[in-house]
Write an enzyme that holds these catalytic residues in place. Structure first.
Site, PDB file in Angstrom:
ATOM      1  N   HIS A  14       0.848  -1.182   0.000  1.00 18.59           N
ATOM      2  CA  HIS A  14       0.000   0.000   0.000  1.00 18.59           C
ATOM      3  C   HIS A  14       0.882   1.229   0.000  1.00 18.59           C
ATOM      4  CE1 HIS A  14      -4.215   1.332   0.628  1.00 18.59           C
ATOM      5  NE2 HIS A  14      -3.645   2.428   1.080  1.00 18.59           N
ATOM      6  N   ASP A  65     -13.787   3.166   6.913  1.00 18.94           N
ATOM      7  CA  ASP A  65     -12.765   3.887   6.152  1.00 18.94           C
ATOM      8  C   ASP A  65     -13.334   4.392   4.838  1.00 18.94           C
ATOM      9  OD1 ASP A  65      -9.952   4.765   5.757  1.00 18.94           O
ATOM     10  OD2 ASP A  65     -10.185   3.530   3.979  1.00 18.94           O
ATOM     11  N   ARG A  74     -12.660  12.828   4.122  1.00 21.33           N
ATOM     12  CA  ARG A  74     -11.343  13.477   4.284  1.00 21.33           C
ATOM     13  C   ARG A  74     -10.860  14.080   2.970  1.00 21.33           C
ATOM     14  NH1 ARG A  74      -7.714   8.945   5.804  1.00 21.33           N
ATOM     15  NH2 ARG A  74      -6.081  10.499   5.783  1.00 21.33           N
ATOM     16  N   SER A  90      -6.299   4.337   8.717  1.00 20.62           N
ATOM     17  CA  SER A  90      -6.976   4.076   7.445  1.00 20.62           C
ATOM     18  C   SER A  90      -6.264   2.935   6.702  1.00 20.62           C
ATOM     19  CB  SER A  90      -6.972   5.364   6.604  1.00 20.62           C
ATOM     20  OG  SER A  90      -7.192   5.099   5.249  1.00 20.62           O
ATOM     21  N   LYS A 102      -7.450  -1.440   6.683  1.00 25.35           N
ATOM     22  CA  LYS A 102      -7.762  -2.146   5.433  1.00 25.35           C
ATOM     23  C   LYS A 102      -6.815  -3.319   5.218  1.00 25.35           C
ATOM     24  CE  LYS A 102      -7.544   1.718   3.288  1.00 25.35           C
ATOM     25  NZ  LYS A 102      -7.620   2.996   2.614  1.00 25.35           N
TER      26      LYS A 102
END
Ligand code: URA
Length: 424
Positions: free
Chosen positions: A82, A161, A168, A183, A187
């Site tokens: 990520h 999220d 956001r 966040s 995930k």
């Protein structure tokens, strides 16, 4: 308990309890707490921060807001990746098929654009027909069949999220270590991988502007990972200038395809090899050097590109239909010299304003628009040579604003160091 007391408590720099965090998140997910109240709490968190314990609590509450994916039906070690987000960051589009082409199983959930940074899912949707939602069963079957699937966060995985991220994006509340850490890690943990490799971007185009904050974010995410028994490795990479040369959804897909052919920009190639070697070495239990050789071989023989085509086909996409806006304006340099800096943040915001990202939650993206740089930091260019092309439907691009993103000097400038640190 009520949300106003919780907002005021955080406004007054107090520490929230697990119960208060759970109350705020659960009631936001079920609609009892409104966007304007949650925006206010998010802003208080951005300004006043959260302790490590509050962040761990927030991560847990977010994970528990939905289902967890069980990847045990996939054979082998699953390593997820990520990015904390950057400008021109199309790493996943190259990395997922590349590592998968050497035998690593990639079962990845990606996000949409956030603030001035782009998102993998928006990029994939610029390919005609590409399906970003699969059922859990389809997702797992695809990974078992071809080794690779990339999907959007489904409603049931960390729904908290999904809602918070979209809020956001349009309320100026993206740049916060606890919000980013919770966040991302919620995930990654809910989506079931065995190990997690994180690309933590640092610099003006990233959410973390300096090495100190990026290191704090990295250490926090590693700590959260460890508390769930997940090996977590962070690569800190430079985001002072955009990654590669393209910014904007379909333009980035096209650049990714070039990179899979071995003809992409050198910074993107290097980053993908660094992250890919770490992922491959963990998944296949070989050294990083051996992993890197495998990846280079796969690019050279065309296997990596073939895997990309297969993966796109499996998710219904048509690689032969990636549309780029026809109209463009070429912006030229006003003098000779070396490029000292390229303002990645401003270019990201310009791309967002011309339609490559969203300014409101409901906005539709214009996939074909964007920017293609001609040169990067350290390159020399002559007066009147092209700095970039901006692909936009409307001819009203602000040439002065774009030119100001470049600093050009007489003295020679070295190429920036792309990989700043690796922390585990
Ligand atoms: N990526 C995420 O998934 N969340 C963030 O907050 C930032 C980047």
């Amino acid at each position: 308990m009520n949300i106003i007391d919780i907002i005021v408590k955080k406004k007054n720099k107090k520490v929230l309890t697990y119960e208060e965090i759970k109350f705020a998140v659960d009631n936001y997910v079920n609609g009892n707490i409104k966007d304007y109240q949650m925006s206010s709490l998010l802003m208080a968190i951005v300004l006043n921060g959260m302790t490590e314990q509050e962040t761990i609590d927030l991560t847990k509450v977010m994970i528990d807001s939905g289902d967890k994916i069980d990847l045990s039906k996939i054979n082998g070690t699953i390593v997820d990746k990520h990015s904390t987000g950057g400008v021109g960051d199309k790493t996943t589009l190259v990395l997922a098929p590349l590592v998968s082409s050497v035998g690593v199983k990639v079962a990845k959930m990606s996000g949409r654009g956030l603030g001035h940074t782009g998102g993998t899912i928006d990029k994939l949707e610029s390919i005609e027909g590409f399906k970003v939602t699969l059922t859990n069963e389809e997702f797992i079957n695809q990974v078992n069949d071809i080794g690779c699937a990339v999907i959007s966060q489904t409603a049931n995985i960390v729904p908290a999220d999904k809602k918070l991220y979209a809020l956001r994006d349009v309320t100026g509340t993206t740049e916060s270590i606890p919000l980013i850490a919770s966040s991302i890690m919620s995930k990654k943990i809910a989506s079931g991988a065995d190990a997690i490799v994180l690309d933590v971007k640092v610099g003006n185009g990233a959410l973390m502007k300096d090495i100190d904050s990026a290191t704090k974010l990295a250490n926090l995410m590693i700590k959260i990972g460890k508390s769930y028994n997940k090996k977590t490795i962070c690569v800190l990479s430079n985001m002072e200038e955009p990654l590669g040369k393209s910014i904007g959804n379909s333009l980035e897909v096209l650049e990714s395809i070039e990179t899979l052919k071995g003809k992409g920009p050198s910074d993107l190639h290097k980053l993908v090899l660094t992250l890919g070697s770490i992922m491959t070495s963990i998944a296949l239990n070989i050294t990083e050097e051996e992993a890197k050789l495998k990846l280079l071989e796969s690019i050279k023989t065309g296997k990596a590109l073939e895997k990309f085509n297969e993966f796109v086909r499996m998710q219904n996409g048509n690689v032969n239909n990636i549309q780029v806006e026809e109209n463009y304006v070429s912006i030229k340099s006003s003098k000779d010299g070396f490029i000292k800096s390229i303002d990645a943040y401003k270019l990201g915001e310009i791309a967002r304003k011309i339609g490559a990202g969203r300014l409101n939650k409901e906005d539709e993206i214009n996939y074909g628009v964007g920017i293609v740089l001609n040169k990067k930091v350290g390159d020399y260019l002559f007066e009147n040579e092209e700095l970039l092309k901006i692909y936009s439907k409307h001819a009203d691009v602000n040439i002065k604003e774009i030119s100001e993103c470049f600093e050009i000097v007489e003295e020679k400038i070295d190429k920036p160091n792309l990989i700043i640190d690796i922390i585990e």
